[in-house]
Design a protein around this motif. Sequence first.
Motif, PDB file in Angstrom:
ATOM      1  N   ARG A 176       0.488  -1.160  -0.120  1.00  0.00           N
ATOM      2  CA  ARG A 176       0.133  -0.181   0.187  1.00  0.00           C
ATOM      3  C   ARG A 176       0.524   1.657  -0.030  1.00  0.00           C
ATOM      4  N   ALA A 177       1.830   1.396   0.877  1.00  0.00           N
ATOM      5  CA  ALA A 177       2.578   2.232   0.431  1.00  0.00           C
ATOM      6  C   ALA A 177       3.349   2.297  -0.534  1.00  0.00           C
ATOM      7  N   VAL A 178       3.613   1.733  -1.812  1.00  0.00           N
ATOM      8  CA  VAL A 178       4.414   1.854  -3.002  1.00  0.00           C
ATOM      9  C   VAL A 178       2.819   2.175  -3.368  1.00  0.00           C
ATOM     10  N   ARG A 179       2.158   2.266  -4.123  1.00  0.00           N
ATOM     11  CA  ARG A 179       0.823   2.365  -4.305  1.00  0.00           C
ATOM     12  C   ARG A 179       0.231   3.933  -4.377  1.00  0.00           C
ATOM     13  N   ALA A 180       0.819   4.490  -2.718  1.00  0.00           N
ATOM     14  CA  ALA A 180      -0.168   5.424  -1.734  1.00  0.00           C
ATOM     15  C   ALA A 180       1.224   6.809  -1.683  1.00  0.00           C
ATOM     16  N   TRP A 181       2.185   6.844  -1.549  1.00  0.00           N
ATOM     17  CA  TRP A 181       3.278   7.611  -1.740  1.00  0.00           C
ATOM     18  C   TRP A 181       3.837   7.296  -2.492  1.00  0.00           C
ATOM     19  N   PRO A 182       4.402   9.186  -3.384  1.00  0.00           N
ATOM     20  CA  PRO A 182       5.894   9.066  -4.503  1.00  0.00           C
ATOM     21  C   PRO A 182       6.581   8.745  -3.024  1.00  0.00           C
ATOM     22  N   VAL A 183       7.978   8.634  -4.008  1.00  0.00           N
ATOM     23  CA  VAL A 183       9.107   8.988  -3.492  1.00  0.00           C
ATOM     24  C   VAL A 183      10.223  10.322  -2.544  1.00  0.00           C
ATOM     25  N   GLY A 184      10.157  10.195  -1.824  1.00  0.00           N
ATOM     26  CA  GLY A 184      10.478  11.442  -0.731  1.00  0.00           C
ATOM     27  C   GLY A 184       9.555  12.430  -0.796  1.00  0.00           C
ATOM     28  N   THR A 185       8.009  11.757  -0.908  1.00  0.00           N
ATOM     29  CA  THR A 185       7.166  12.956   0.382  1.00  0.00           C
ATOM     30  C   THR A 185       7.367  13.062   1.591  1.00  0.00           C
TER      31      THR A 185
ATOM     32  N   VAL B 228      11.209  -1.539   1.921  1.00  0.00           N
ATOM     33  CA  VAL B 228      10.513  -1.007   1.117  1.00  0.00           C
ATOM     34  C   VAL B 228      10.093   0.355   1.256  1.00  0.00           C
ATOM     35  N   LEU B 229       9.436   1.005   2.821  1.00  0.00           N
ATOM     36  CA  LEU B 229       9.233   1.623   2.880  1.00  0.00           C
ATOM     37  C   LEU B 229      10.160   2.628   3.150  1.00  0.00           C
ATOM     38  N   TYR B 230      11.886   2.305   3.979  1.00  0.00           N
ATOM     39  CA  TYR B 230      13.296   3.679   3.557  1.00  0.00           C
ATOM     40  C   TYR B 230      13.279   3.538   1.961  1.00  0.00           C
ATOM     41  N   GLY B 231      13.100   3.062   1.027  1.00  0.00           N
ATOM     42  CA  GLY B 231      13.460   3.125  -0.840  1.00  0.00           C
ATOM     43  C   GLY B 231      12.426   4.072  -0.698  1.00  0.00           C
ATOM     44  N   LEU B 232      11.671   4.537  -0.579  1.00  0.00           N
ATOM     45  CA  LEU B 232      10.873   5.708  -0.525  1.00  0.00           C
ATOM     46  C   LEU B 232      11.037   6.911   0.276  1.00  0.00           C
ATOM     47  N   ALA B 233      12.108   6.554   1.230  1.00  0.00           N
ATOM     48  CA  ALA B 233      12.753   8.001   1.698  1.00  0.00           C
ATOM     49  C   ALA B 233      14.100   7.777   2.057  1.00  0.00           C
TER      50      ALA B 233
END
Length: 633
Positions: free
Chosen positions: A206-215, A274-279
Amino acid sequence: MLDLLWLVPTIPLLGFLILFVTAGALGRRAIAIVGVGSVGLSMLVFMAVVATFLHTPPLGHAYTQTLWTWVNVMGFDPKIAFYLDPLSLIMTLVVTFVGFLIHLYSTEFMIDDDGYNRFFAYMNLFVASMLILLLANNLLLLFVGWEGVGLCSYLLIGFWYDKPENGAAAQKAFIVTRIGDVAMAVGLFLLFTHLGTLNIQELMQRAVRAWPVGTDLPIAAALLLLGGAVGKSAQLPLQTWLPDAMAGPSPVSALIHAATMVTAGVYLIARMHVLYGLAPSVEHLIAIGGALTLLLAGFSALTQWDIKRVLAYSTMSQVGYMFLANGVGAYSPAIFHFMVHAFFKALLFLSAGLVIQATGDEHNIFKLGGLRKELPFIFWPFLIGASTLAAVPLVTAGFYSKGLILQDVWSSTNGGPWLWAAAWVGEFLTGMYTFRLVFLVFFGESKTPIRPQYRAGYRVMIPLIALSALCLVGGFINLPPGLGNAPWFTHFLHTALPPTPKVSAHGDMETRFTLMGLAAAASLGGIYSAWLFFRHGRGMHWLANTGFGAAVHRLWFTDWGFDGLYDRALVRPYRYWAHLNRNDFIDSVYDGVAWVTRRTHRLAATTQNGQLRRYTMVLATGSVIFITMVVFL
């Protein structure tokens, strides 16, 4: 056999319950059987589960076992469920195996202690909590295990509570780690509020679908979880509790440092990769924090005189390597170094415990010396553990695990020369402070008499022999190109953890050999420096006796002044305001309510005088007033 997974954390938990309920009723032999047997049986069950997992891998190389729904309220339905994939498999295997060896060692090491039953009860609960943390399939159940290891660390660090300094050390560990735990709890609220689940695998999707990288949201969530990780793993800026945690018995130090609490933060970051890959900014922060921690802890270790505190700072430094690897996306090398670190750190703490016991509870390395000949059965395991910690080339597992981290830090798109240079300097420092310890304790002239007829039994020697063997051969399961090219460990983890993002470069093999050579040079250079200064030299007292040297020594010895800083910025102001508010103004509010209640009661009591005429008059007057209000209002 996969259906038996639930027994792995349950058996040590049952061992704790038996020892807790029967406190004082069992003999020491029965206590040892329950304490060691529960962890040993858990290890055997898990080995059967591992054999099935490897022989017949489940779909997607992951197995979920759901026991029951914990709670179901407005769409929030976390389960009591366990998740087994290559990452949790490796971590759990290390915890059960190393935990069993430490328990076996403890049956002899703690035999004369009055708290024998209490010790094994706490140790069983510690292992059970760590296993729940590792196998949990959702963050709420993981948090239960997380808090469990925090509670057990408090109980075990302050195990000898008759000494006030031990109780203070336990409180310090509990309070400092609670700071990170509060941040982590807020992070769980944030994740559920915005993604609607705490199931780890579903959460990541869900994080990958809902949150763009670096937001902002993934950055905030990643930072909050990182707060919990740095607290449990004693990384900057919440590292101050770990050196004082040496107040507990040596087996406790081995368990905390090698297989349980201190590495929980490493696992959390890897599990939530995966979460840290988005940040990406938080990933960079993790790498910088790990690099700074490994350097600061390495310098501090050079100045310590307590044998266990030197090893404590080495733990901070080595976990710093794992954080650095996680920060640059080298998750598999971080877990590989976790496994190797569990072997050599358990070996070092268990060996150090025997040194302390054999020399009449002497911790000061400057009062030891010459033990190589008097305690050869301790010297050789300690030397193997020290060599693995220092990453002696080719013959120790530490060379392969730490070398892989250095290579990936250099080649990762998230790494670079500066982070690699910090890791390289850290390796030089590791070789120096580790063999400073070896030369001062085991070489030179004997300064401390050995207890008459001191002998170590088989229950302490079996763990030392097993861990020594693993320190020597454990690195061969992940050989780099040019030295066997057999990365079996990395390949096994590829379904659970992503590969390191690397910059393509020409002459990659030449670069690898250069980096391996530089890593070997750092290790051997540190060992040679220790030999030069502490074996055949005058040590570094000449430098510490200068004004500048004394100031630097004091800074390093006091953990770079963090304790003093926190004392002035946080502890003293808190105590000051607590003193001003010693009568607690909140209590004054409740005291006021009680006073008003008492006065009102006394006033109302005066109306109860037993005179019927007055009762009738009051009733009639009240009726007239009430009727008037109804008519006119």
